[in-house]
Design a protein around this motif. Structure first.
Motif, PDB file in Angstrom:
ATOM      1  N   LEU A   1      33.994  -3.822  -5.076  1.00  0.00           N
ATOM      2  CA  LEU A   1      34.346  -5.062  -5.539  1.00  0.00           C
ATOM      3  C   LEU A   1      35.981  -5.062  -5.133  1.00  0.00           C
ATOM      4  O   LEU A   1      36.597  -6.179  -5.452  1.00  0.00           O
ATOM      5  CB  LEU A   1      34.009  -5.709  -6.810  1.00  0.00           C
ATOM      6  CG  LEU A   1      32.636  -5.839  -7.074  1.00  0.00           C
ATOM      7  CD1 LEU A   1      32.275  -6.209  -8.328  1.00  0.00           C
ATOM      8  CD2 LEU A   1      31.943  -6.947  -6.016  1.00  0.00           C
ATOM      9  N   VAL A   2      36.634  -3.979  -5.287  1.00  0.00           N
ATOM     10  CA  VAL A   2      38.109  -3.813  -5.302  1.00  0.00           C
ATOM     11  C   VAL A   2      38.481  -4.190  -3.921  1.00  0.00           C
ATOM     12  O   VAL A   2      37.941  -4.037  -3.042  1.00  0.00           O
ATOM     13  CB  VAL A   2      38.518  -2.303  -5.947  1.00  0.00           C
ATOM     14  CG1 VAL A   2      37.987  -2.412  -7.252  1.00  0.00           C
ATOM     15  CG2 VAL A   2      38.294  -1.312  -4.901  1.00  0.00           C
TER      16      VAL A   2
ATOM     17  N   ARG B   1      23.987   1.284 -15.336  1.00  0.00           N
ATOM     18  CA  ARG B   1      25.249   1.763 -16.290  1.00  0.00           C
ATOM     19  C   ARG B   1      24.890   2.851 -16.935  1.00  0.00           C
ATOM     20  O   ARG B   1      25.751   3.903 -17.224  1.00  0.00           O
ATOM     21  CB  ARG B   1      25.306   0.629 -17.254  1.00  0.00           C
ATOM     22  CG  ARG B   1      26.694   0.046 -17.464  1.00  0.00           C
ATOM     23  CD  ARG B   1      27.039  -1.109 -18.456  1.00  0.00           C
ATOM     24  NE  ARG B   1      25.918  -1.559 -19.071  1.00  0.00           N
ATOM     25  CZ  ARG B   1      25.374  -2.579 -18.806  1.00  0.00           C
ATOM     26  NH1 ARG B   1      25.379  -3.389 -17.805  1.00  0.00           N
ATOM     27  NH2 ARG B   1      24.112  -2.824 -19.686  1.00  0.00           N
TER      28      ARG B   1
ATOM     29  N   GLY C   1      37.361  -0.591 -14.462  1.00  0.00           N
ATOM     30  CA  GLY C   1      36.428  -1.881 -14.101  1.00  0.00           C
ATOM     31  C   GLY C   1      35.701  -1.915 -15.293  1.00  0.00           C
ATOM     32  O   GLY C   1      34.334  -2.157 -15.118  1.00  0.00           O
ATOM     33  N   VAL C   2      36.189  -1.813 -16.400  1.00  0.00           N
ATOM     34  CA  VAL C   2      35.161  -1.528 -17.540  1.00  0.00           C
ATOM     35  C   VAL C   2      34.379  -2.916 -18.067  1.00  0.00           C
ATOM     36  O   VAL C   2      33.349  -2.984 -18.977  1.00  0.00           O
ATOM     37  CB  VAL C   2      35.907  -0.992 -18.921  1.00  0.00           C
ATOM     38  CG1 VAL C   2      36.843  -1.740 -19.523  1.00  0.00           C
ATOM     39  CG2 VAL C   2      35.135  -0.525 -20.126  1.00  0.00           C
ATOM     40  N   GLY C   3      35.066  -4.121 -17.668  1.00  0.00           N
ATOM     41  CA  GLY C   3      34.332  -5.343 -17.969  1.00  0.00           C
ATOM     42  C   GLY C   3      34.544  -5.626 -19.379  1.00  0.00           C
ATOM     43  O   GLY C   3      35.515  -5.467 -19.855  1.00  0.00           O
TER      44      GLY C   3
ATOM     45  N   MET D   1      37.705 -10.463 -19.036  1.00  0.00           N
ATOM     46  CA  MET D   1      36.856  -9.469 -19.391  1.00  0.00           C
ATOM     47  C   MET D   1      37.300  -8.601 -20.463  1.00  0.00           C
ATOM     48  O   MET D   1      36.589  -8.226 -21.349  1.00  0.00           O
ATOM     49  CB  MET D   1      36.680  -8.869 -18.166  1.00  0.00           C
ATOM     50  CG  MET D   1      35.908  -9.660 -17.035  1.00  0.00           C
ATOM     51  SD  MET D   1      34.203 -10.242 -17.359  1.00  0.00           S
ATOM     52  CE  MET D   1      33.219  -8.720 -16.627  1.00  0.00           C
TER      53      MET D   1
ATOM     54  N   ILE E   1      39.772   0.369 -18.308  1.00  0.00           N
ATOM     55  CA  ILE E   1      40.721  -0.544 -17.848  1.00  0.00           C
ATOM     56  C   ILE E   1      39.968  -1.503 -17.022  1.00  0.00           C
ATOM     57  O   ILE E   1      38.948  -1.165 -16.530  1.00  0.00           O
ATOM     58  CB  ILE E   1      41.887   0.192 -17.195  1.00  0.00           C
ATOM     59  CG1 ILE E   1      41.075   0.783 -15.854  1.00  0.00           C
ATOM     60  CG2 ILE E   1      42.439   1.168 -17.907  1.00  0.00           C
ATOM     61  CD1 ILE E   1      41.553   0.178 -14.511  1.00  0.00           C
TER      62      ILE E   1
ATOM     63  N   TYR F   1      28.840 -13.066 -19.254  1.00  0.00           N
ATOM     64  CA  TYR F   1      28.498 -11.595 -18.277  1.00  0.00           C
ATOM     65  C   TYR F   1      27.461 -10.899 -19.144  1.00  0.00           C
ATOM     66  O   TYR F   1      26.515 -10.321 -18.580  1.00  0.00           O
ATOM     67  CB  TYR F   1      29.951 -10.870 -18.331  1.00  0.00           C
ATOM     68  CG  TYR F   1      29.702  -9.580 -17.369  1.00  0.00           C
ATOM     69  CD1 TYR F   1      29.682  -9.730 -15.969  1.00  0.00           C
ATOM     70  CD2 TYR F   1      29.210  -8.441 -17.965  1.00  0.00           C
ATOM     71  CE1 TYR F   1      29.393  -8.481 -15.269  1.00  0.00           C
ATOM     72  CE2 TYR F   1      29.097  -7.275 -17.193  1.00  0.00           C
ATOM     73  CZ  TYR F   1      29.296  -7.354 -15.727  1.00  0.00           C
ATOM     74  OH  TYR F   1      29.137  -6.101 -14.921  1.00  0.00           O
TER      75      TYR F   1
ATOM     76  N   PHE G   1      22.121  -4.926 -14.842  1.00  0.00           N
ATOM     77  CA  PHE G   1      22.924  -3.598 -14.322  1.00  0.00           C
ATOM     78  C   PHE G   1      22.635  -2.576 -15.279  1.00  0.00           C
ATOM     79  O   PHE G   1      23.319  -1.476 -14.972  1.00  0.00           O
ATOM     80  CB  PHE G   1      24.551  -3.828 -14.495  1.00  0.00           C
ATOM     81  CG  PHE G   1      24.930  -4.737 -13.324  1.00  0.00           C
ATOM     82  CD1 PHE G   1      24.497  -4.891 -11.950  1.00  0.00           C
ATOM     83  CD2 PHE G   1      26.037  -5.416 -13.557  1.00  0.00           C
ATOM     84  CE1 PHE G   1      24.868  -5.669 -10.856  1.00  0.00           C
ATOM     85  CE2 PHE G   1      26.348  -6.344 -12.460  1.00  0.00           C
ATOM     86  CZ  PHE G   1      25.850  -6.317 -11.407  1.00  0.00           C
TER      87      PHE G   1
ATOM     88  N   MET H   1      44.713  -3.528 -16.384  1.00  0.00           N
ATOM     89  CA  MET H   1      45.106  -2.552 -15.456  1.00  0.00           C
ATOM     90  C   MET H   1      44.393  -2.766 -13.988  1.00  0.00           C
ATOM     91  O   MET H   1      43.259  -2.852 -14.097  1.00  0.00           O
ATOM     92  CB  MET H   1      45.286  -1.097 -15.990  1.00  0.00           C
ATOM     93  CG  MET H   1      46.174  -0.401 -15.265  1.00  0.00           C
ATOM     94  SD  MET H   1      46.079   1.387 -15.689  1.00  0.00           S
ATOM     95  CE  MET H   1      46.638   1.225 -17.609  1.00  0.00           C
TER      96      MET H   1
ATOM     97  N   VAL I   1      31.644  -1.231  -9.556  1.00  0.00           N
ATOM     98  CA  VAL I   1      33.146  -1.829  -9.259  1.00  0.00           C
ATOM     99  C   VAL I   1      33.671  -1.524  -7.846  1.00  0.00           C
ATOM    100  O   VAL I   1      34.428  -2.401  -7.168  1.00  0.00           O
ATOM    101  CB  VAL I   1      34.186  -1.126 -10.343  1.00  0.00           C
ATOM    102  CG1 VAL I   1      35.717  -1.487 -10.146  1.00  0.00           C
ATOM    103  CG2 VAL I   1      33.453  -1.424 -11.576  1.00  0.00           C
TER     104      VAL I   1
ATOM    105  N   LEU J   1      30.235  -3.046 -21.886  1.00  0.00           N
ATOM    106  CA  LEU J   1      28.869  -3.316 -22.090  1.00  0.00           C
ATOM    107  C   LEU J   1      28.489  -1.638 -22.417  1.00  0.00           C
ATOM    108  O   LEU J   1      27.633  -1.302 -22.911  1.00  0.00           O
ATOM    109  CB  LEU J   1      27.986  -3.554 -21.196  1.00  0.00           C
ATOM    110  CG  LEU J   1      27.729  -5.201 -21.233  1.00  0.00           C
ATOM    111  CD1 LEU J   1      27.312  -5.857 -19.864  1.00  0.00           C
ATOM    112  CD2 LEU J   1      26.976  -5.641 -22.504  1.00  0.00           C
TER     113      LEU J   1
HETATM  114  C1  LIG Z   1      30.375  -6.263 -11.794  1.00  0.00           C
HETATM  115  S1  LIG Z   1      31.597  -6.145 -12.975  1.00  0.00           S
HETATM  116  C2  LIG Z   1      31.284  -4.484 -13.925  1.00  0.00           C
HETATM  117  C3  LIG Z   1      31.663  -4.505 -15.248  1.00  0.00           C
HETATM  118  C4  LIG Z   1      31.555  -3.218 -15.892  1.00  0.00           C
HETATM  119  N1  LIG Z   1      32.000  -1.836 -15.172  1.00  0.00           N
HETATM  120  C5  LIG Z   1      29.706  -3.146 -16.135  1.00  0.00           C
HETATM  121  O1  LIG Z   1      28.967  -2.241 -15.260  1.00  0.00           O
HETATM  122  O2  LIG Z   1      29.209  -4.210 -16.803  1.00  0.00           O
HETATM  123  C6  LIG Z   1      33.119  -5.598 -11.917  1.00  0.00           C
HETATM  124  C7  LIG Z   1      34.390  -5.585 -12.652  1.00  0.00           C
HETATM  125  O3  LIG Z   1      35.381  -4.760 -12.035  1.00  0.00           O
HETATM  126  C8  LIG Z   1      36.798  -5.460 -12.208  1.00  0.00           C
HETATM  127  N2  LIG Z   1      37.555  -5.335 -11.072  1.00  0.00           N
HETATM  128  C9  LIG Z   1      37.404  -5.583  -9.935  1.00  0.00           C
HETATM  129  N3  LIG Z   1      38.542  -5.217  -9.366  1.00  0.00           N
HETATM  130  C10 LIG Z   1      39.266  -4.598 -10.109  1.00  0.00           C
HETATM  131  C11 LIG Z   1      40.569  -3.783  -9.865  1.00  0.00           C
HETATM  132  N4  LIG Z   1      41.222  -3.762  -8.663  1.00  0.00           N
HETATM  133  N5  LIG Z   1      40.943  -3.082 -10.933  1.00  0.00           N
HETATM  134  C12 LIG Z   1      40.410  -3.199 -12.230  1.00  0.00           C
HETATM  135  N6  LIG Z   1      39.112  -3.770 -12.201  1.00  0.00           N
HETATM  136  C13 LIG Z   1      38.764  -4.352 -11.213  1.00  0.00           C
HETATM  137  C14 LIG Z   1      36.366  -6.854 -12.492  1.00  0.00           C
HETATM  138  O4  LIG Z   1      37.452  -7.618 -13.116  1.00  0.00           O
HETATM  139  C15 LIG Z   1      35.009  -6.852 -13.344  1.00  0.00           C
HETATM  140  O5  LIG Z   1      35.250  -6.769 -14.639  1.00  0.00           O
END
Ligand SMILES: C[S@@+](CC[C@H](N)C(=O)[O-])C[C@H]1O[C@@H](n2cnc3c(N)ncnc32)[C@H](O)[C@@H]1O
Length: 233
Positions: free
Chosen positions: A133-134, A45, A63-65, A88, A82, A33, A41, A110, A130, A68
């Motif tokens: 993607l949820v 960011r 969605g801190v991943g 991740m 979280i 990643y 990104f 979480m 994020v 970064l």
């Molecule tokens: C594209 S990455 C972005 C990571 C980080 N925010 C960044 O900018 O580098 C999307 C992140 O959202 C997280 N994610 C997706 N659905 C989620 C949920 N329901 N709850 C928490 N995290 C979630 C994924 O696991 C992933 O780490």
């Protein structure tokens, strides 16, 4: 999202993502990643973190991943992160263990749709790449609004659907194949605006393309004070 006869999730184009598909995708992404998505990104960011620093105080990164963004905050903030993806979060914790980010309090596994925090616990909630993607974006937004204090902000940054023209057509074409990669190009801004309208206790305060390319959009909501929310109702 429906299930195929084998029990595996079926990828309906344009449906909200299935949590299992995203978990699988980000377990695969975790080792790569930072190298692949870090630079892609970065502008979004940084813009989101800069907006969050202007609010300051306690910041929740949803969605801190891999963390970064840790370097984009400073001692004026106290960051909690979280993410639903354990691989991740493991990377984010390794980053935290370097000791270079004393302003980051903790990182937890979480689900953003069920935040284990008290109401109004944060000054600002940030979600970078994020919300598209949820599995249930409106529920996640409701949770963000619940845990942010009145007067605080929810800050999102994302690629959003282009709506018209060739780019929009390409995004529609890519909708289905990109889902398994943990991406979603066809999420419209209108859905965020409609959520704010319905919620009643948040106001949309900014929507701006991020320089240099304008590919990403920064969206800010303010949590209204209780009296303001009642007056707006
Ligand atoms: C594209 S990455 C972005 C990571 C980080 N925010 C960044 O900018 O580098 C999307 C992140 O959202 C997280 N994610 C997706 N659905 C989620 C949920 N329901 N709850 C928490 N995290 C979630 C994924 O696991 C992933 O780490």
């Amino acid at each position: 999202m429906s299930e195929s006869p084998s029990g595996s999730p079926r990828l309906d184009a344009y449906a909200d993502p299935d949590r299992r598909v995203m978990e699988k995708a980000y377990a695969r992404w975790a080792p790569l990643y930072d190298v692949v998505c870090g630079p892609i990104f970065e502008s979004g960011r940084r813009a989101a973190a800069a907006a969050a620093r202007r609010v300051g105080g306690r910041i929740l990164e949803v969605g801190v991943g891999t963390g970064l963004s840790f370097a984009d905050y400073d001692h004026t903030t106290a960051v909690v992160g979280i993410d639903m993806s354990a691989p991740m979060v493991a990377k984010a914790r390794a980053r935290l263990a370097t000791g270079r980010f004393p302003h980051v309090e903790s990182v937890m596994v979480m689900d953003a749709s069920d935040l284990a925090f008290a109401d109004a616990a944060f000054d600002c909630v940030v979600a970078q790449f994020v919300i598209t993607l949820v599995a249930d974006p409106e529920r996640v937004l409701d949770e963000c609004a619940r845990v942010v204090r009145p007067g605080g902000e929810i800050i999102l940054v994302n690629h959003l659907y282009s709506e018209t023209g060739l780019t929009a057509a390409i995004e529609r074409l890519l909708a289905r194949p990109s889902r398994a990669l943990g991406l979603r190009p066809e999420f419209p801004f209108a859905r965020l605006a409609a959520w704010a309208e319905r919620h009643g206790a948040v106001a949309l305060i900014e929507r701006r393309p991020i320089k240099p390319l304008g590919v990403y959009t920064l969206v800010r909501f303010r949590r209204l004070a209780d009296e303001a929310a009642r007056a707006a109702a």
